[in-house]
Scaffold this motif. Structure first.
Motif, short mmCIF file in Angstrom:
data_model
loop_
_atom_site.label_atom_id
_atom_site.label_comp_id
_atom_site.label_asym_id
_atom_site.label_seq_id
_atom_site.Cartn_x
_atom_site.Cartn_y
_atom_site.Cartn_z
N GLU A 27 0.83 -1.21 0.00
CA GLU A 27 0.00 0.00 0.00
C GLU A 27 0.86 1.26 0.00
OE1 GLU A 27 -3.18 0.05 2.80
OE2 GLU A 27 -3.81 -2.00 2.33
N ALA A 31 0.90 4.08 -3.02
CA ALA A 31 0.67 5.51 -2.83
C ALA A 31 1.71 6.33 -3.57
CB ALA A 31 0.68 5.84 -1.34
N GLU A 40 -4.41 12.10 -6.47
CA GLU A 40 -4.26 12.86 -5.22
C GLU A 40 -4.57 11.99 -3.99
OE1 GLU A 40 -3.31 15.92 -4.40
OE2 GLU A 40 -2.74 16.37 -6.46
N PRO A 41 -3.63 11.93 -3.03
CA PRO A 41 -3.92 11.22 -1.78
C PRO A 41 -5.15 11.80 -1.10
CG PRO A 41 -1.58 11.78 -1.94
CD PRO A 41 -2.27 12.50 -3.06
N GLY A 42 -6.01 10.94 -0.60
CA GLY A 42 -7.23 11.39 0.07
C GLY A 42 -8.40 11.64 -0.86
N SER A 43 -8.17 11.60 -2.16
CA SER A 43 -9.25 11.83 -3.12
C SER A 43 -10.09 10.57 -3.30
CB SER A 43 -8.67 12.25 -4.47
OG SER A 43 -7.97 11.16 -5.06
N PRO A 44 -11.33 10.71 -3.79
CA PRO A 44 -12.16 9.52 -4.07
C PRO A 44 -11.48 8.57 -5.06
CG PRO A 44 -13.53 11.48 -4.03
CD PRO A 44 -12.11 11.96 -3.97
N HIS A 46 -8.27 8.09 -5.44
CA HIS A 46 -7.23 7.36 -4.72
C HIS A 46 -7.84 6.24 -3.89
CE1 HIS A 46 -4.18 6.51 -1.65
NE2 HIS A 46 -3.29 6.98 -2.51
N ALA A 47 -8.93 6.54 -3.18
CA ALA A 47 -9.59 5.55 -2.33
C ALA A 47 -10.10 4.37 -3.16
CB ALA A 47 -10.73 6.20 -1.57
#
Length: 232
Positions: A27, A31, A40-44, A46-47
């Motif tokens: 993981e 990232a 973008e980290p934290g973006s939908p 990315h998720a």
């Protein structure tokens, strides 16, 4: 009692999560790769991509990135960034053997079984892991997807490549496969392995392993020699 005809002669073992504890490095490396491609980290986005990575643990990483990014060029860029990041984390000493894994491999070898270590990573990353653990000479043969024509799990190719190269087994019923993911189980089942053992030290739990074709579920790979001594 195990007859000679049905005795396991070849054991094909996954690495990360099965014989190697990497503490979630997949993981972390993902990232890094995703950020390089503008996710973008934290973006939908990315998720969503991270959820897919988690769901497909055990699959060839280039196949995962082909699914995530669609374009072959982008997939190769992501894969290269992932392998570089993972290799740097490995070099930083962030991996260790699963407790009892080396001893299990040595016991299997001493019993007369051929043992092959396999991975969904590229060869350069596999070699970095082997070097970090001091496992270069642990077994005579290690395989990555490129060694089996480019198809990793859930295809049976690496298991069958191990069968063909080692010439240790008379038929696939004398092969045992062990891994921590549903893709490991699918690969072993599709290869026709006599024993397909899931272990609970990695990505997936009992139900996922069983539903993907596990014939047995073990606490860890350390229990595998005893299973094989008992004939499954």
């Amino acid at each position: 009692m195990v007859t000679e005809l049905h005795r396991t002669r070849l054991v094909v073992l996954d690495m990360a999560g099965t014989t190697v504890a990497d503490g979630g490095l997949v993981e972390r490396a993902f990232a890094t790769a995703a950020a390089e491609l503008g996710v973008e980290p934290g973006s939908p986005d990315h998720a969503e991509k991270l959820a897919y990575v988690r769901a497909t643990m055990g699959e060839s990483k280039i196949s995962v990135f082909r699914h995530l990014f669609g374009d072959e060029g982008l997939a190769r860029r992501a894969n290269s960034a992932f392998e570089k990041a993972y290799g740097e984390l490995v070099d930083g000493g962030l991996i260790a053997p699963i407790p009892g894994a080396r001893e299990a491999v040595e016991e299997l070898l001493a019993s007369g079984c051929a043992v092959v270590l396999t991975t969904g990573f590229a060869r350069v990353t596999q070699d970095a892991i082997l070097d970090a653990l001091g496992w270069r000479t642990l077994v005579p043969l290690t395989l990555c997807p490129a060694d089996a024509g480019g198809r990793g799990r859930p295809y049976p190719d690496m298991v069958l490549e191990a069968f063909l190269r080692t010439k240790a087994a008379e038929g696939v019923h004398q092969v045992a496969v062990a891994g921590d993911t549903s893709f490991d189980m699918l690969s072993g089942a599709r290869a026709g392995a006599g024993i397909v053992a899931g272990v609970l030290t990695g990505a997936h739990a009992n139900d996922a392993l069983r539903s993907a074709g596990a014939t047995h579920v073990l606490g860890s790979v350390a229990e595998l020699p005893a299973l094989l001594r008992g004939g499954g």
